[in-house]
Design a protein around this motif. Structure first.
Motif, short mmCIF file in Angstrom:
data_model
loop_
_atom_site.label_atom_id
_atom_site.label_comp_id
_atom_site.label_asym_id
_atom_site.label_seq_id
_atom_site.Cartn_x
_atom_site.Cartn_y
_atom_site.Cartn_z
N THR A 118 -64.87 14.78 -103.30
CA THR A 118 -64.15 13.51 -103.38
C THR A 118 -65.10 12.36 -103.66
O THR A 118 -64.84 11.50 -104.52
CB THR A 118 -63.40 13.26 -102.07
OG1 THR A 118 -62.56 14.39 -101.77
CG2 THR A 118 -62.52 12.02 -102.15
N ALA B 129 -58.95 17.55 -102.28
CA ALA B 129 -59.90 16.56 -102.80
C ALA B 129 -59.27 15.74 -103.91
O ALA B 129 -59.51 14.53 -104.02
CB ALA B 129 -61.17 17.27 -103.29
N ALA C 162 -59.78 17.54 -93.29
CA ALA C 162 -60.48 18.65 -93.94
C ALA C 162 -61.18 19.54 -92.93
O ALA C 162 -61.71 19.08 -91.92
CB ALA C 162 -61.48 18.12 -94.96
N ALA D 101 -60.48 11.97 -95.35
CA ALA D 101 -60.89 13.38 -95.38
C ALA D 101 -61.30 13.86 -94.00
O ALA D 101 -61.00 14.99 -93.60
CB ALA D 101 -62.03 13.57 -96.37
N CYS E 54 -65.72 16.21 -98.84
CA CYS E 54 -66.28 14.87 -99.02
C CYS E 54 -67.24 14.82 -100.20
O CYS E 54 -67.31 13.79 -100.89
CB CYS E 54 -67.00 14.42 -97.75
SG CYS E 54 -65.89 13.98 -96.39
N LEU F 222 -56.99 13.17 -102.27
CA LEU F 222 -57.80 12.10 -101.67
C LEU F 222 -58.35 11.16 -102.74
O LEU F 222 -58.31 9.94 -102.59
CB LEU F 222 -58.95 12.71 -100.87
CG LEU F 222 -58.57 13.41 -99.57
CD1 LEU F 222 -59.69 14.34 -99.13
CD2 LEU F 222 -58.24 12.40 -98.48
#
Length: 295
Positions: free
Chosen positions: A265, A233, A255, A251, A262, A236
């Motif tokens: 992030t 994260a 992921a 992602a 998500c 990202l």
């Protein structure tokens, strides 16, 4: 401050977290699936998960007390537990014990044979806290740790929460910060841990454009642990502080625990101003936040 005050970084972060969580929960075929590669938005509505439900408790506790009042936070987690939101079995059992009146001070440290949880649950919900305190990074670190130990007392679980909160604080207060400086600033406030080592690894991987390479090196959230989730994260977020959409679509390619990656992030990036904001169409697609979050 009201949850409708979208000018505040903490509110922006909460919405960014919720939309990220809900978006990730709808992606049924992550990886290099055509729907992901072509960036086709999932059908609406997008319902969020336990990540958002617990983040709402963090936000509402801050709004009510001005800091993390741990007993109140534990009570809120237990009172609003909805098992249909996708809680892990251990987390559900823990919160049900809180609901029966057992103290988090005894229950949380006893989890997993007395080590406490080092899962990613404390990290997934904490971004709005970092945005709330903003430039007061000492308070960010202290309050993030306080929020974590209510359910995740293992040092790695705490380190994951501190990392995410500090990242959101930096996103809120230092727009335009270069990716390397962003990760260095986060790592400098995270205690020695596997999470911290993962953030340093993310720093070394800023040059790669292949998210699969990053996932192989940093983890994808498959183990739902803080060390296996937070570094990705961070990678990202660092690469996409000005582009919420780009971060979440990236992602979706890599992921495993996609809703949580998500959520983390998205909560970090949305704490920032301007171009970091959540696209209006994504906000419309997402389930509304619960009324109780506004206090």
């Amino acid at each position: 401050m009201s949850v409708v005050d979208t000018s505040h970084p903490a509110v922006r972060s909460l919405f960014g977290l919720a939309v990220g969580d809900a978006f990730g929960a709808q992606i049924l075929m992550p990886g290099d699936h055509p729907a992901v590669l072509e960036r086709r938005l999932p059908p609406t509505p997008w319902n969020w998960t336990d990540d958002t439900e617990m983040a709402c408790s963090v936000y509402s506790t801050l709004a009510r007390y001005g800091h993390i009042e741990q007993d109140a936070l534990a009570t809120s987690f237990a009172a609003h537990l909805d098992p249909d939101r996708g809680y892990g079995s251990a987390a559900e059992r823990m919160l049900l014990r809180y609901r029966k009146g057992e103290s988090w001070r005894e229950v949380a440290p006893a989890m997993f044979g007395g080590t406490g949880s080092w899962g990613n649950g404390a990290a997934m919900r904490v971004a709005p806290l970092g945005a709330w305190y903003g430039p007061d990074v000492d308070a960010v670190v202290t309050e993030a740790a306080k929020s974590a130990v209510v359910t995740h007392s293992h040092p790695e679980g705490v380190a994951g929460a501190v990392a995410v909160a500090v990242a959101a604080a930096i996103a809120a207060t230092a727009p335009g910060i270069p990716p390397g400086e962003f990760l260095q600033a986060v790592a400098s406030r995270v205690p020695e841990s596997e999470v911290r080592r993962g953030i340093h690894a993310a720093l070394d991987l800023l040059h790669t454009d292949d998210p699969r390479d990053a996932g192989q090196r940093l983890g994808t959230g498959h183990r739902t642990s803080a060390p296996d989730t937070v570094p990705l994260a961070m990678w990202l977020a660092a690469r996409n502080l000005g582009s919420y959409e780009e971060a979440l679509w990236t992602a979706a390619r890599v992921a495993s625990d996609l809703d949580t990656v998500c959520a983390i992030t998205g909560g970090i990036i949305a704490a920032g101003p301007g171009s970091a904001s959540v696209p209006p169409a994504w906000l419309q697609a997402c389930e509304r936040l619960p009324e109780w979050v506004a206090g």
